[in-house]
Enzyme design. Sequence first.
Site, PDB file in Angstrom:
ATOM      1  N   PRO A 128     -33.901   8.561  31.846  1.00 47.47           N
ATOM      2  CA  PRO A 128     -33.217   8.170  32.651  1.00 47.47           C
ATOM      3  C   PRO A 128     -32.543   7.136  31.682  1.00 47.47           C
ATOM      4  O   PRO A 128     -33.654   6.619  30.816  1.00 47.47           O
ATOM      5  CB  PRO A 128     -32.910   7.397  34.194  1.00 47.47           C
ATOM      6  CG  PRO A 128     -34.649   6.292  34.483  1.00 47.47           C
ATOM      7  CD  PRO A 128     -35.535   7.761  33.499  1.00 47.47           C
ATOM      8  N   GLU A 129     -31.652   7.372  31.145  1.00 49.79           N
ATOM      9  CA  GLU A 129     -31.169   7.195  30.012  1.00 49.79           C
ATOM     10  C   GLU A 129     -31.183   5.625  29.844  1.00 49.79           C
ATOM     11  O   GLU A 129     -30.632   4.682  30.981  1.00 49.79           O
ATOM     12  CB  GLU A 129     -30.203   7.097  29.351  1.00 49.79           C
ATOM     13  CG  GLU A 129     -30.004   8.997  28.973  1.00 49.79           C
ATOM     14  CD  GLU A 129     -28.829   9.307  28.004  1.00 49.79           C
ATOM     15  OE1 GLU A 129     -27.481   8.472  27.778  1.00 49.79           O
ATOM     16  OE2 GLU A 129     -28.338  10.567  28.033  1.00 49.79           O
ATOM     17  N   ARG A 186     -50.438   7.465  -1.047  1.00 53.83           N
ATOM     18  CA  ARG A 186     -48.975   8.095  -1.067  1.00 53.83           C
ATOM     19  C   ARG A 186     -48.390   9.011  -2.339  1.00 53.83           C
ATOM     20  O   ARG A 186     -48.664   8.782  -3.807  1.00 53.83           O
ATOM     21  CB  ARG A 186     -47.951   7.131  -0.861  1.00 53.83           C
ATOM     22  CG  ARG A 186     -48.610   6.548   0.795  1.00 53.83           C
ATOM     23  CD  ARG A 186     -47.779   6.874   1.272  1.00 53.83           C
ATOM     24  NE  ARG A 186     -47.248   7.367   1.744  1.00 53.83           N
ATOM     25  CZ  ARG A 186     -45.626   7.001   2.939  1.00 53.83           C
ATOM     26  NH1 ARG A 186     -46.057   5.779   3.282  1.00 53.83           N
ATOM     27  NH2 ARG A 186     -44.477   7.421   2.722  1.00 53.83           N
ATOM     28  N   LYS A 237     -39.577  -3.269  18.891  1.00 57.01           N
ATOM     29  CA  LYS A 237     -38.589  -2.298  19.055  1.00 57.01           C
ATOM     30  C   LYS A 237     -39.132  -1.044  18.885  1.00 57.01           C
ATOM     31  O   LYS A 237     -37.773   0.053  19.193  1.00 57.01           O
ATOM     32  CB  LYS A 237     -37.453  -2.948  18.640  1.00 57.01           C
ATOM     33  CG  LYS A 237     -36.915  -4.138  18.948  1.00 57.01           C
ATOM     34  CD  LYS A 237     -35.609  -5.130  17.870  1.00 57.01           C
ATOM     35  CE  LYS A 237     -35.393  -6.034  18.718  1.00 57.01           C
ATOM     36  NZ  LYS A 237     -34.357  -6.631  17.380  1.00 57.01           N
TER      37      LYS A 237
END
Length: 262
Positions: A2-3, A252, A55
């Site tokens: 679910p969102e 890189r 996060k």
Amino acid sequence: MPEGDNLFRAATALHKALAGARVRDFRSDVPLLRRELDARPLAGKRIEKVEARGKHLLIRFEDGRSLRTHLRMRGAWHLYRSGEAWQRSERQARAAIETDTGFVAVCFNAPVVELTTDFDLRDLERLGPDATTDAFDPSESLRRMRARGELSIGEALLVQRAMAGVGNVIKAEALFLCGQDPFRRVSEVSDEQLARLIAESHRLLVANRESGPRTSRNALTGPRVWVYGRSGKPCLRCGTIIRMRRQGTMGRSTYYCPSCQG
Ligand SMILES: [Zn+2]
């Protein structure tokens, strides 16, 4: 899924479904990510784990790379069975990973979707001033870069503990716009030159904050960038052939004009 579910629960659900499976198909509409996938495909690679870190939601692959997504307010991960209809429009999908076990994990609307390495991940824990924000503190980034005098400036710009937010495209473009040789050591450039490089990186990051292809040029026609991904093509300023060299312990890619960046 679910969102509105929190990141931790999303990571747990994705881990249960994806860990141990192999990537059958990995699609993205993020230009940089797509270029990286073209250069080093993830198809066939095993997914080791999915985890939430701060996060960020990280999907870790067996080759040491991770897909890092930051969902902010509007982003979400959905999990589907192969062939199942998606609950959001395909146009909102930033990345979709299909596994050989019949799952499709889709990341919608995330502002940050990028491939990163274990080396970068350690740096996530202690990020430097965030150059993608208006509140960015350039003098603190300069101080932190100075402490890494032995690095080349091309490497130092990517050190997230010094200045958070700069990726490989912005690095190459900022170095070009400042006329700096990426392979010079931090200890060999003046405070003024370093400050200009930091300011230019900040400016490009802010200008490219909204979604859409990254650009460092204001031109309405022609390439969107000066040097990134343009090796073998003529410099848009002087005509010299753009080169690419691998740089630093992570190897890189660094694109540069040998004449403009002497
Ligand atoms: Zn040039």
